[in-house]
Design a protein around this motif. Structure first.
Motif: not given
Length: 154
Positions: A105-129
């Motif tokens: 499947k294609t996984i598209k992560a999205f976030c809500t945040s006042g300041g932090s971006g999504i890129d680190k979130c996605v790279s952390d998940l991609a590194n874990t899985y």
């Protein structure tokens, strides 16, 4: 058009509002990732080193139990939404990912945040899985008009 599931975790209601808008405006199915034990405002106090969320986020192996999972077999794209905690996805997102079969499947992560971006979130998940297919993520601040193009474009 491919089948899309919007799965989300929301501690305070912000991500829930964004996820519902994305699903409703585009006709996508939706699933809420609910913790077995709901987070209280005290649990979410990031300034308290002993708060539940701080303890969980400091232990990368911790997987908060979720109330239920869902069947993702009928979907090509799974959009996973969450608030950014400690510059990354909350560990409950790992619980969800590990409770379903996202292979192929294609996984598209999205976030809500006042300041932090999504890129680190996605790279952390991609590194874990590394066996899963994480596409470019997106941060939403209220306007979801770009969601359909982002989700459905390869």
């Amino acid at each position: 058009m491919s089948n899309v599931l919007v799965a989300y975790f929301s501690a305070s209601g912000v991500t829930k509002g964004i996820a519902e808008k994305i699903a409703n405006e585009n006709g996508y199915d939706i699933f809420e990732i609910v913790p077995e034990e709901i987070y209280t405002p005290e649990d979410l106090d990031w300034t308290d080193k002993n708060s539940r969320s701080t303890i969980e986020m400091n232990d990368k192996e911790f997987r908060p139990p979720i109330a239920e999972s869902c069947d993702v077999s009928g979907y090509d794209i799974v959009a996973i939404g969450f608030p950014v905690w400690w510059y990354t996805a909350p560990t409950i997102i790992n619980t969800f990912i590990e409770s379903v079969d996202l292979s192929g499947k294609t996984i598209k992560a999205f976030c809500t945040s006042g300041g932090s971006g999504i890129d680190k979130c996605v790279s952390d998940l991609a590194n874990t899985y590394p066996e899963l297919n994480f596409a470019k993520g997106m941060r939403f601040m209220g306007d979801v008009s770009k969601a359909k193009g982002w989700i459905e474009d390869e």
